[in-house]
Design an enzyme around this catalytic site. Structure first.
Site, PDB file in Angstrom:
ATOM      1  N   HIS A 121      33.808  19.925 -52.387  1.00 13.56           N
ATOM      2  CA  HIS A 121      32.916  18.816 -52.043  1.00 13.56           C
ATOM      3  C   HIS A 121      32.620  18.951 -50.546  1.00 13.56           C
ATOM      4  O   HIS A 121      32.942  18.081 -49.750  1.00 13.56           O
ATOM      5  CB  HIS A 121      33.568  17.476 -52.400  1.00 13.56           C
ATOM      6  CG  HIS A 121      32.613  16.339 -52.544  1.00 13.56           C
ATOM      7  ND1 HIS A 121      32.538  15.547 -53.670  1.00 13.56           N
ATOM      8  CD2 HIS A 121      31.682  15.833 -51.697  1.00 13.56           C
ATOM      9  CE1 HIS A 121      31.622  14.607 -53.502  1.00 13.56           C
ATOM     10  NE2 HIS A 121      31.080  14.753 -52.301  1.00 13.56           N
ATOM     11  N   GLU A 166      27.321  18.919 -56.160  1.00  8.52           N
ATOM     12  CA  GLU A 166      25.954  18.922 -55.620  1.00  8.52           C
ATOM     13  C   GLU A 166      25.651  20.151 -54.764  1.00  8.52           C
ATOM     14  O   GLU A 166      25.380  20.040 -53.557  1.00  8.52           O
ATOM     15  CB  GLU A 166      25.712  17.638 -54.793  1.00  8.52           C
ATOM     16  CG  GLU A 166      25.923  16.359 -55.574  1.00  8.52           C
ATOM     17  CD  GLU A 166      25.650  15.089 -54.747  1.00  8.52           C
ATOM     18  OE1 GLU A 166      25.375  15.208 -53.543  1.00  8.52           O
ATOM     19  OE2 GLU A 166      25.710  13.998 -55.319  1.00  8.52           O
ATOM     20  N   ASN A 297      25.337  13.470 -61.068  1.00  5.01           N
ATOM     21  CA  ASN A 297      25.321  12.427 -60.045  1.00  5.01           C
ATOM     22  C   ASN A 297      23.917  11.841 -60.034  1.00  5.01           C
ATOM     23  O   ASN A 297      22.952  12.531 -59.701  1.00  5.01           O
ATOM     24  CB  ASN A 297      25.644  13.001 -58.658  1.00  5.01           C
ATOM     25  CG  ASN A 297      27.113  13.381 -58.525  1.00  5.01           C
ATOM     26  OD1 ASN A 297      27.890  13.187 -59.465  1.00  5.01           O
ATOM     27  ND2 ASN A 297      27.489  13.913 -57.386  1.00  5.01           N
TER      28      ASN A 297
END
Ligand code: IFM
Length: 460
Positions: A121, A166, A297
């Site tokens: 992350h 992401e 997400n």
């Protein structure tokens, strides 16, 4: 809408990420990450905020797990800090870093909370960045080694894994927009990073299948996806929306699920001097590493229209090769980011994944909102009256349920975030938590949204 309307084994959770909550960057032998460096660079993060203390979760994890247990969630998504385990990104292992996540995982299991771990992350070890970071194909293999290390220590108890969070943000916000670490503004770098992240995901999936814990565990990747909606019926705006969809969504979904890159975007980037640095066989290897679920997400949709000539000249577009602009429709409700509040689009994106990408199992791995949080509650069992966030969550749960009823294989929902935390370039100015954090004292307090989630979870 009640909890009982959802499948029995549905994962109901909250989520955080290491750099955003842990603090203790030098604690117990952790190495430096690119986000430490970015925070030290003047002008990069609002108010000069850093991750030095953050929510002090490194020292307060037990208190946080106890709060989650009181909240009633059955799952928690956290991320492992690569430089805590491997201060130089490779080689020497930091036993105290290994121990921290062992303690966290055991505390969760003691409270019957299923741990769901993200490997990356965004806190890339600085030492690997100094050797080229994600532009260097060698980092892909270092990521695989780091993933193997994590599986070997935690794989007996962690049965839900995510490789990257992401990767679009890492690649394009960090290397094209320059708003995130490492702060580059270069398309060629961004495209190379995007490819190496997908390749490293596939290598980490392959390694997981071979690991002992991988026999009965699940693994996937987390993508930030958005329905791309044309602002009008004009052909120009429809084309703009297609381009936005290719850039925001298909740039990662297609290599993962179809072994290809969306055209014409691939050729557009190539012509702009930003080719995908693939070697023969890479794409079939990537799509050949099947995952158990996709992490979604979801925060907002993108309403876009074709850019005017002056907007192109004034660089209002994401990049000269992407000649569109994003708009917020008039009258729309927005969060503090400001992002449009649009729960129906959660249904749309879930349905689209189901139809276009072979009905994967999906976990909503993040959904939530930053609001002002400036209303203190009087005489209630919570500190902050965040009705806006409460209603945001409720309407998004409704959209998730609608998708399940329409046949989407949705298996869980994690609220972002368990508590207020370091919101990257926005520092501590934006609060996403369902628990309030007083940054001066680190005290956690309930918000109305947290109490609402608690009562939703209790009623089954
Ligand atoms: O805080 C971030 C998180 O780290 C990744 N997804 C979006 C969140 C809100 O911006």
């Amino acid at each position: 809408m009640k909890r009982i309307d959802f499948p029995k084994d549905f994962l109901w959770g909250t989520a955080t990420a290491s750099f955003q909550v842990e603090g203790s960057p030098d604690g117990d032998g952790r190495g430096k990450s690119i986000w430490d460096t970015f925070c030290e660079t003047p002008g990069k993060v609002e108010n000069g905020d850093t991750g030095k203390v953050a929510c002090d979760h490194y020292n307060r994890y037990k208190e946080d797990v106890a709060l989650m247990s009181e909240l009633g969630v059955n799952a928690y998504r956290f991320s492992i800090s690569w430089p805590r385990l491997l201060p130089d990104g490779a080689g020497q292992i930091n036993q105290k870093g290994i121990d921290f996540y062992n303690k966290l995982i055991d505390s969760l299991l003691e409270k019957n909370i299923t741990p769901a771990a993200t490997l990356y992350h965004w806190d890339l070890p600085q030492a690997l960045f100094d050797k080229g970071g994600w532009v260097n194909r060698d980092t892909v293999e270092r990521f695989r080694d780091y993933a193997e290390l994590a599986y070997s220590h935690y794989g007996d108890r962690v049965k839900n894994w995510f490789t990257h969070n992401e990767p679009w943000v890492t690649a394009f916000v960090g290397n094209l927009q320059g708003r995130h670490a490492p702060g580059y503004k270069d398309l060629k770098t961004a495209v190379a990073v995007s490819f190496h992240m997908v390749l490293s995901h596939a290598m980490a999936v392959e390694a997981y299948r071979k690991s002992p814990g991988g026999k009965d565990g699940k693994i996937g990747i987390v993508l930030n996806l958005y329905p791309a909606v044309p602002a009008s019926d004009s052909t120009e705006d429809k084309n703009a929306a297609e381009l936005c969809d290719a850039y925001q969504n298909r740039w990662f979904l297609d290599p993962l699920y179809k072994g290809s890159y969306p055209e014409p975007l691939r050729s557009i980037f190539e012509k702009a001097g930003a080719p995908i640095p693939e070697k023969s066989g890479d794409l079939s290897f990537i799509s050949g590493q099947k995952t158990d679920f996709l992490g979604l997400n979801y925060y907002l949709r993108k309403v876009v229209r074709a850019a005017t000539d002056s907007e192109k000249l004034e660089a209002k577009t994401p990049h000269p090769t992407l000649p569109y602009v994003e708009i917020i429709p008039q009258g729309a409700q927005v969060t503090a980011m400001p992002w449009e509040v649009h729960p129906e689009s959660l249904y749309d994106v879930l349905k689209r994944l189901d139809v276009d990408y072979g009905s994967p199992n999906i976990l909503v791995t993040e959904n939530g909102a930053a609001f002002q949080d400036d209303k203190l509650a009087a005489g209630a069992n919570y500190l902050i009256d965040d009705e806006d966030r409460r209603s945001f969550l409720e309407t998004h749960f409704v959209a998730a349920l609608k998708a399940i009823k329409a046949g989407v294989n949705l298996k869980g929902f994690f609220v972002w975030s368990m508590m207020d935390n370091f919101e990257w370039a926005r520092g501590y100015s934006k609060r996403f938590g369902i628990f309030h954090v007083d940054y001066a004292t680190k005290k956690r307090s309930w918000k109305k949204s947290g109490r609402w989630y608690q009562s939703f979870l209790k009623k089954d």
